[in-house]
Write an enzyme that holds these catalytic residues in place. Structure first.
Site, PDB file in Angstrom:
ATOM      1  N   GLU A  42       0.844  -1.207   0.000  1.00  0.00           N
ATOM      2  CA  GLU A  42       0.000   0.000   0.000  1.00  0.00           C
ATOM      3  C   GLU A  42       0.872   1.246   0.000  1.00  0.00           C
ATOM      4  OE1 GLU A  42      -3.238  -0.373  -1.132  1.00  0.00           O
ATOM      5  OE2 GLU A  42      -3.325  -1.814   0.508  1.00  0.00           O
ATOM      6  N   HIS A  43       0.515   2.193  -0.856  1.00  0.00           N
ATOM      7  CA  HIS A  43       1.283   3.439  -1.020  1.00  0.00           C
ATOM      8  C   HIS A  43       2.717   3.147  -1.480  1.00  0.00           C
ATOM      9  CE1 HIS A  43      -1.616   6.489   0.503  1.00  0.00           C
ATOM     10  NE2 HIS A  43      -2.156   5.409   1.030  1.00  0.00           N
ATOM     11  N   SER A  76     -24.994   4.716 -18.356  1.00  0.00           N
ATOM     12  CA  SER A  76     -24.682   3.838 -17.235  1.00  0.00           C
ATOM     13  C   SER A  76     -25.931   3.691 -16.389  1.00  0.00           C
ATOM     14  CB  SER A  76     -23.561   4.423 -16.380  1.00  0.00           C
ATOM     15  OG  SER A  76     -23.582   3.815 -15.097  1.00  0.00           O
ATOM     16  N   GLY A 141     -16.457   3.522  -4.763  1.00  0.00           N
ATOM     17  CA  GLY A 141     -15.836   4.313  -3.702  1.00  0.00           C
ATOM     18  C   GLY A 141     -15.499   3.507  -2.459  1.00  0.00           C
ATOM     19  N   ASP A 191      -4.415  -0.484 -10.286  1.00  0.00           N
ATOM     20  CA  ASP A 191      -5.812  -0.889 -10.420  1.00  0.00           C
ATOM     21  C   ASP A 191      -6.102  -1.436 -11.810  1.00  0.00           C
ATOM     22  OD1 ASP A 191      -5.891   0.176  -7.934  1.00  0.00           O
ATOM     23  OD2 ASP A 191      -7.221   1.853  -8.425  1.00  0.00           O
ATOM     24  N   TYR A 243      -3.933  11.955   1.135  1.00  0.00           N
ATOM     25  CA  TYR A 243      -3.213  11.186   0.124  1.00  0.00           C
ATOM     26  C   TYR A 243      -2.070  12.015  -0.461  1.00  0.00           C
ATOM     27  CZ  TYR A 243      -2.579   8.466  -4.217  1.00  0.00           C
ATOM     28  OH  TYR A 243      -2.067   7.736  -5.259  1.00  0.00           O
TER      29      TYR A 243
HETATM   30  P1  ADP Z   1     -13.268   3.420  -6.672  1.00  0.00           P
HETATM   31  O1  ADP Z   1     -12.446   3.175  -7.895  1.00  0.00           O
HETATM   32  O2  ADP Z   1     -12.530   3.148  -5.404  1.00  0.00           O
HETATM   33  O3  ADP Z   1     -14.589   2.723  -6.692  1.00  0.00           O
HETATM   34  P2  ADP Z   1     -13.138   6.101  -7.695  1.00  0.00           P
HETATM   35  O4  ADP Z   1     -13.497   7.427  -7.105  1.00  0.00           O
HETATM   36  O5  ADP Z   1     -11.768   5.871  -8.169  1.00  0.00           O
HETATM   37  O6  ADP Z   1     -13.586   4.986  -6.628  1.00  0.00           O
HETATM   38  O7  ADP Z   1     -14.085   5.822  -8.936  1.00  0.00           O
HETATM   39  C1  ADP Z   1     -15.490   5.923  -8.818  1.00  0.00           C
HETATM   40  C2  ADP Z   1     -16.054   6.719  -9.973  1.00  0.00           C
HETATM   41  O8  ADP Z   1     -15.934   5.938 -11.188  1.00  0.00           O
HETATM   42  C3  ADP Z   1     -17.539   6.974  -9.847  1.00  0.00           C
HETATM   43  O9  ADP Z   1     -17.798   8.124  -9.058  1.00  0.00           O
HETATM   44  C4  ADP Z   1     -17.941   7.155 -11.304  1.00  0.00           C
HETATM   45  O10 ADP Z   1     -17.616   8.468 -11.747  1.00  0.00           O
HETATM   46  C5  ADP Z   1     -17.038   6.159 -12.036  1.00  0.00           C
HETATM   47  N1  ADP Z   1     -17.736   4.872 -12.203  1.00  0.00           N
HETATM   48  C6  ADP Z   1     -17.429   3.692 -11.633  1.00  0.00           C
HETATM   49  N2  ADP Z   1     -18.273   2.710 -12.016  1.00  0.00           N
HETATM   50  C7  ADP Z   1     -19.166   3.274 -12.842  1.00  0.00           C
HETATM   51  C8  ADP Z   1     -20.318   2.797 -13.557  1.00  0.00           C
HETATM   52  N3  ADP Z   1     -20.728   1.547 -13.493  1.00  0.00           N
HETATM   53  N4  ADP Z   1     -20.991   3.700 -14.310  1.00  0.00           N
HETATM   54  C9  ADP Z   1     -20.592   4.976 -14.384  1.00  0.00           C
HETATM   55  N5  ADP Z   1     -19.525   5.479 -13.751  1.00  0.00           N
HETATM   56  C10 ADP Z   1     -18.815   4.657 -12.979  1.00  0.00           C
HETATM   57 MG    MG Z   2     -10.633   4.161  -8.342  1.00  0.00          MG
END
Ligand code: ADP
Ligand code: MG
Length: 401
Positions: A42-43, A76, A141, A191, A243
């Protein structure tokens, strides 16, 4: 316990349903890419070090049909309206005009933009208008990288449909570029590599300096083990100061010690680091240096002694993040402690910290016991109920049909 089984929503069906609302044209195909958890490391990514993530069964699916209007139209299941961009306008959209489109759509459209730049000749020859419907059962998230899952699903779809001929690491790089430049999130490439290259019952060892990847068998299935993801539902945000501050400390530590990045230090350098750095910077450096070593030790132990031997490394990683890097929160510490007390082999927070999820390595027949113990602890401590679910290491990006 709140169940969040990957089966709760069938994203393939949801994506195909969403596509029929978008167009009369039949799907040309369906592609998907998974979320991921980081087993350890991590990090370390932005310090040119090592990470060991695995893909999880939760997936984001893209159902795609051609259109004859030379536009990319994306929808989406968690957005109200589709977003349309003319193919000819894509190049001018990112990064400078990204604010003109709604944030979630920057992920799929940013991937299209990055792929065109990565394979300009093939794109010029074959890029054509597409309707793309996206659905997902990756929690957003929670540190499970729904962002890499959406990038990976769109990347494999466009690579096939536009005949771009890019290999998987190149697709991962395009996903990262989309996230960095089209979305504006300064993240590493872990990721995307995990989501796109993941394999069943295996983790991906990524050298973040050379970008070399190696598949590492986990052997969890044969050993009767599973990973529990314990989502504290405490919201983390990379945009918040923590971060960036940790990144800055790492850079300052490397500069003060005369190395390009903390990757260039090992355990033997820590005495000197302690003498030359202030206490906080030293502890940030010590986390990264020891964490890199723990990733390599985990791989070695998996190969020589099997998955039951990595528990102490997971616990040491958590302690290092809690005490040296200071990115844990009480909910994560409580989840880790309760899981271990209830018989988990090891546990640690995973992801960037300040919230999100922890993982626990547990015997399959103890899932209920560990889940109940963690849930009970959260009630006793007055924390919001966690979401706890088992994951197996799953295949990476693929064409579904
Ligand atoms: P994590 O990757 O940890 O889930 P992030 O903030 O990096 O969180 O990414 C989340 C963002 O990715 C969402 O707020 C959205 O903008 C986009 N996203 C993820 N999955 C979808 C989806 N199925 N449809 C539309 N946008 C998505
Ligand atoms: Mg992410």
């Amino acid at each position: 316990m709140t169940a969040a089984s990957p089966d709760a929503l069938d994203p393939r069906k949801a994506a195909l349903d969403a596509l029929t609302r978008l167009t009369d044209a039949p799907a040309a195909g369906v592609w998907s890419s998974p979320g991921r958890v980081n087993l350890i490391g991590e990090h370390t990514d932005y310090n040119d070090g090592f990470v060991l993530p695995l893909a999880i069964p939760h997936r984001t699916v893209a159902a795609v049909a051609p259109n004859s209007e030379n536009v990319l139209r994306v929808t989406s299941t968690f957005a109200d309206a589709p977003v349309s961009v003319a193919l000819a306008d894509l190049e001018g959209l990112f990064p400078q005009a990204r604010e003109s489109i709604t944030e979630w759509a920057r992920y799929p459209l940013g991937v299209a933009w990055a792929l065109q730049a990565a394979a300009p000749d093939a794109a010029a020859a074959h890029a054509a208008g597409l309707d793309i419907a996206i659905a997902s059962n990756v929690p957003v998230g929670a540190g499970l990288s729904s962002s890499a899952a959406i990038e990976g699903a769109v990347a494999v779809a466009l690579n096939d449909l536009w005949q771009l001929g890019l290999d998987r690491p190149a697709l991962a790089r395009a996903g990262r570029r989309a996230e960095n430049e089209a979305v504006g999130a300064p993240t590493g490439i872990m990721d995307q590599m995990a989501s796109i290259l993941g394999a069943a019952d295996a983790a991906i060892l990524l050298d973040c300096r050379s970008l070399e990847v190696e598949t590492v068998d986990l052997g969890f299935d044969a050993a009767g083990l599973t990973l529990l993801v314990m989502d504290t539902r405490v919201q983390h945000s990379h945009a918040s100061g923590g971060y960036g501050e940790r990144r800055a400390s790492c850079e300052a530590g490397a500069a003060a010690l005369g190395v390009t990045s903390l990757r260039d230090l090992d355990i033997n350098d820590l005495d000197r680091a302690e003498r030359e750095l202030d206490d906080v910077t030293f502890r940030r450096v010590r986390h990264v240096v020891t964490e890199n070593q723990r990733v390599l030790d985990t791989v070695r132990m998996l190969r020589s002694n099997g998955p039951r031997s990595i528990g102490d490394l997971l616990l040491a990683s958590h302690a290092s993040m809690r005490d040296d890097f200071e990115i844990s929160v009480p909910e994560l510490d409580a989840a880790v402690d309760a899981a271990v007390e209830a018989g988990a082999i090891g546990a640690r927070m995973t992801g960037g910290g300040f919230g999100g999820a922890a993982i626990a390595l547990v015997d399959r027949d103890r899932i209920a016991e560990v889940t109940d113990a963690v849930t009970r602890t959260f009630v006793e401590r007055g924390f919001a109920a966690p979401t706890i679910f088992p994951v197996t290491a799953a295949d990476g990006a693929r064409r579904e049909s």
